[in-house]
Write a protein that holds these residues in place. Structure first.
Motif, short mmCIF file in Angstrom:
data_model
loop_
_atom_site.label_atom_id
_atom_site.label_comp_id
_atom_site.label_asym_id
_atom_site.label_seq_id
_atom_site.Cartn_x
_atom_site.Cartn_y
_atom_site.Cartn_z
N LEU A 273 -0.17 2.64 -3.57
CA LEU A 273 -1.47 3.31 -3.53
C LEU A 273 -1.28 4.83 -3.42
CD1 LEU A 273 -4.58 3.24 -3.38
CD2 LEU A 273 -4.38 2.92 -0.91
N CYS B 259 -7.81 1.75 1.84
CA CYS B 259 -7.74 1.45 0.41
C CYS B 259 -9.14 1.65 -0.18
CB CYS B 259 -7.31 0.00 0.18
SG CYS B 259 -5.74 -0.40 0.95
N TRP C 37 -4.80 1.74 -8.90
CA TRP C 37 -4.71 0.80 -7.78
C TRP C 37 -5.00 -0.62 -8.23
CZ3 TRP C 37 -2.62 -0.68 -3.62
CH2 TRP C 37 -3.27 -1.39 -2.61
N VAL D 125 0.84 -1.20 0.00
CA VAL D 125 0.00 0.00 0.00
C VAL D 125 0.87 1.25 0.00
CG1 VAL D 125 -1.64 1.33 1.39
CG2 VAL D 125 -1.96 -1.14 1.10
N ARG E 284 -6.50 7.27 -0.93
CA ARG E 284 -6.73 6.67 0.39
C ARG E 284 -7.86 7.39 1.10
NH1 ARG E 284 -1.15 5.33 3.39
NH2 ARG E 284 -2.67 4.58 4.89
#
Lengths: 376, 386
Positions: free
Chosen positions: B26, B86, B46, B22, B31
């Motif tokens: 990401l 996420c 993602w 992550v 987020r």
């Protein structure tokens, strides 16, 4: 059906459950409760002896003190099974609370004598430590010390198994913080008043008028007394929560079975959706109570003391609410039968109310939980 | 590249590996997205990153490009996903269609469709509900009539989540009728949504977002080989999907988010000094705490290698109702600010009180309404008569 689920690799817990069922088949809880109620008793001596013989009364006491040397998991399973069977004996006070006080107190001849007698069933050791509430006109208990020992004056309330007691475990405030001592039931100056409890057992209040105890009866003193009582309360709350979870689960089962048998409009009333959804809600409440009890027990073996205390507060609150509200709904679904003294379901309701009110009602426990959490 | 045996990692190492992923892949702006159901293009970065790293499909077997996680590891995956904020990806392909094809599809179907799910070339939606077939799904009427080596599909689906960004639909259609057993005669069809005759109309929800759609079928020609499983036996295919994943419907995630907002607003407005509020707050807080204990009771079954029974749906009922109670409390605490549609002030911060209040209406309805859950529990767990 709902049950506190623990790992049971060697089958000890299953055996414990089976033995409670066997005892309740020989000597059904509701019958014992009714007999006790009609003779204004506070315990069933035959039942208590059988429980002592089975090793349940001294379950938490170590073996060198005459106990079974088992832990809180076994206690939770035992208390849950007793709750289911409505074996309404003062197990939380006269076994769990008393055992933990004695187990944790410094070793002494008097401590060892009481522990051995408690576990064997030859002594009835009843904790007396609840001071009159601020709403009561009763006099606070006070202890004074001189060279001969301790003198007690004042009153204590909510004593379970007070008439049955051979010895009281008394906690009294002193200038130095507090004292834990044993007081024989036959002590001069000690009188007992009783009131009927809602669950069929008498509840005692003790009045001390210059009751004297020699120094040998002192089990603990000063700051350590608070810690001892604290730990005893914690254990007793777990036991009460487990007993309440057992009551809730059994009340759900009884109601399912009753509503399946009861036919109205040509159908069992359990086939009506309004009834079914109520039963699902009751079952769910009982499941949550069981899960909360398991969590409380599991958290005791962790290193986080605050988390362990919070888990117990949550479990006692959850199980208290679950048992009382499940039993209220159970009485309702039994219809007029539920309102009769003849049917056992009402006895479950009364026992649930009594245990939920013991050592903290749900609301007070929740506020204590939040206070602990927010203080961090 | 050798596939990693994720199940052999310790829980801590597995958690750390997910966190590392992550952190690396990401983008920050994705987020803790406010949007519950972003469209494929909004989170494609993602989606593709997960695919590249081999983390897109947690439970598919390794030979189909999945991670092959056992339920215990899968729970960690889901936990960390939520904890790290996420964004939800369009996951019908990964979560629903893939597992169904793996269990019921032909080798050819698996070879055709599974890689395209992983690559993102196929974005799937799930066509189950119809305007007159919601809780009573078996009454569905969208018809598929055989015409040579095609089916001709006509009818309508509704509440089809993310149909407006999907190019394939996994649909339950009626191929025959049996008035005694309505579940018979239902067939699973894979339909390319670019086929002539398919029309999608998004539906705005109470939050002002368009998560779900109506999908219309007007004489849509679907090759016969797009059937999954046996003809007329689709009900069993559709039913087999849930398994251990039903525990996630009961996860405490939503009420956790909601109570964090309630606490923020309560602190900003001094509500913790009010004994009446404190008492109500304590009830919600302990409900959430005890939900954790109840969740653990079922999670432990999975960790110990067991299977979940119908009883797990008490978690779904409890968590969705608790979510509602907490968001209702937040609205009450907001006072006249509860007239605002957008976020309200909480000290130097803002709180999406109305957003969550409105959002909390949905989970008690979807995934089988709570009343349907109770009907099932009555029969399957309590053994009550019909």
């Amino acid at each position: 059906m709902p049950r506190a689920i623990f790992d049971d690799p060697d089958g000890t817990l299953a055996m414990l459950r089976d033995s409670v069922e066997a005892l309740s088949a020989r000597s059904p809880g509701p019958a014992s409760l009714r007999a006790k109620r009609s003779r204004k008793g506070d315990s069933d001596p035959a039942l208590w002896s059988a429980m002592a013989e089975a090793g349940w009364v001294g379950l938490l006491l170590p073996e060198n003190l005459g106990g079974a040397g088992l832990g809180l998991t076994e206690q939770a399973v035992l208390s849950e099974a007793l709750g289911r069977a409505l074996i309404a004996e003062p197990i939380a006070a006269s076994s769990v609370f008393a055992s933990v006080l004695l187990r944790d107190a410094p070793s002494s001849t008097e401590r060892d004598r009481l522990a051995a007698g408690l576990a064997a069933g030859s002594l009835r050791v009843s904790p007396a430590w609840r001071r009159p509430s601020r709403h009561s006109a009763a006099r606070m208990l006070a202890a004074s010390e001189d060279q001969a020992g301790i003198a007690l004056d004042g009153e204590l309330q909510f004593v379970d198994a007070a008439t049955s007691a051979t010895d009281f475990l008394v906690v009294a405030p002193t200038r130095a913080g507090g004292v834990l001592l044993s007081v024989p039931a036959a002590s001069p100056g000690l009188t007992l008043e009783e009131r009927a409890g809602v669950d069929g057992a008498m509840i005692g209040s003790l009045r001390f008028e210059r009751v004297r105890a020699p120094r040998e009866r002192v089990l603990a003193q000063a700051e350590s007394v608070d810690a001892l009582v604290d730990n005893a309360v914690l254990h007793a709350r777990v036991a009460l929560a487990a007993e309440l979870a057992g009551i809730a689960s059994k009340a759900v089962e009884m109601t399912i079975s009753y509503t399946k048998d009861r036919v109205q409009f040509g159908r069992p009333i359990a086939s009506f959706q309004a009834v079914q959804h109520r039963l699902v809600d009751m079952w769910s409440d009982a499941e949550f109570a069981c899960a909360a009890v398991v969590n409380a027990v599991v958290r005791q073996s962790g290193s986080d003391r605050r988390a362990a205390r919070m888990a117990v507060l949550a479990a006692k609150a959850r199980a208290g609410d679950a048992a009382t509200s499940v039993c209220r709904r159970a009485v309702h679904l039994h219809g007029a039968m539920g309102f009769t003294d003849e049917h056992d379901i009402g006895l479950y309701l009364k026992r649930a109310v009594a245990l939920s009110a013991t050592l903290g009602q749900p609301e007070a426990l929740r506020l204590e939980f939040v206070e602990l959490e927010r203080a961090a | 590249m050798m596939a990693t045996d994720w199940n052999a990692l310790s829980d801590e190492d597995f958690r750390a590996a997910f966190r590392d992923l992550v952190k690396r892949r990401l983008p920050t702006e994705l987020r803790f997205m406010r949007k519950q159901r972003p469209l494929f293009d909004e989170v494609a970065v993602w989606y593709h990153a997960l695919a590249e790293e081999g983390w897109l499909s947690p439970v598919w077997p390794v030979k189909y490009g999945g991670m092959g996680l056992n339920p215990a590891k899968h729970m960690i995956y889901v936990e960390e996903w939520g904890r790290l904020g996420c964004p939800r990806i369009p996951d019908h392909g990964i979560g629903l269609i893939g597992p169904l094809l793996i269990e019921h599809g032909t080798e050819e179907q698996k070879a055709t469709y599974l890689p395209k799910i992983l690559s993102g070339e196929h974005v799937w939606c799930q066509g189950y509900s119809e305007p007159n077939s919601g809780s009573d799904l078996a009454s569905l009427r969208t018809a598929a009539v055989r015409d040579g080596d095609h089916f001709v599909v006509s009818g309508q689906k509704i509440w089809t989540t993310l149909a407006h960004c999907a190019n394939w639909i996994f649909a339950l259609v009626r191929t025959s009728r049996d008035d005694k057993v309505r579940q018979k005669g239902i067939t699973v069809l894979l339909i390319d949504m670019t086929t002539p005759g398919v029309k999608v109309r998004p539906i705005a929800n109470l939050r002002g977002e368009t998560d779900f759609c109506e999908v219309f079928f007007d004489n849509v020609r679907v090759p016969v080989e797009n059937i999954v499983g046996e003809i007329d036996q689709g009900w069993n295919v559709a039913k087999s999907v849930l398994g251990h994943e039903r525990i996630f419907l009961g996860a405490p995630t939503r009420p956790e988010i909601a109570i964090e907002r309630l606490e923020k607003l309560a602190r900003a407005r001094g509500a913790f000094e009010d004994p009446a509020f404190l008492s109500r707050y304590a009830k919600h807080r302990l409900d959430l705490y005890d939900l954790g204990s109840a969740f653990e009771r079922f999670a432990k079954v999975l960790r110990d290698g067991g299977e979940l029974g119908a009883d797990v749906s008490i978690l779904k009922i409890f968590t969705t109702e608790l979510y509602q109670r907490i968001t209702e409390e937040t609205i009450a605490l907001a006072g006249e600010d509860a007239r605002y549609f957008d976020d309200i002030e909480a000290g130097n911060d803002r709180v999406d009180a109305m957003n969550l209040f409105l959002d909390s209406r949905a989970p008690a309805i979807f995934g089988g309404s709570n009343e349907i859950q109770k009907n099932i529990l009555s029969k399957a767990v309590l053994g009550l008569p019909g």
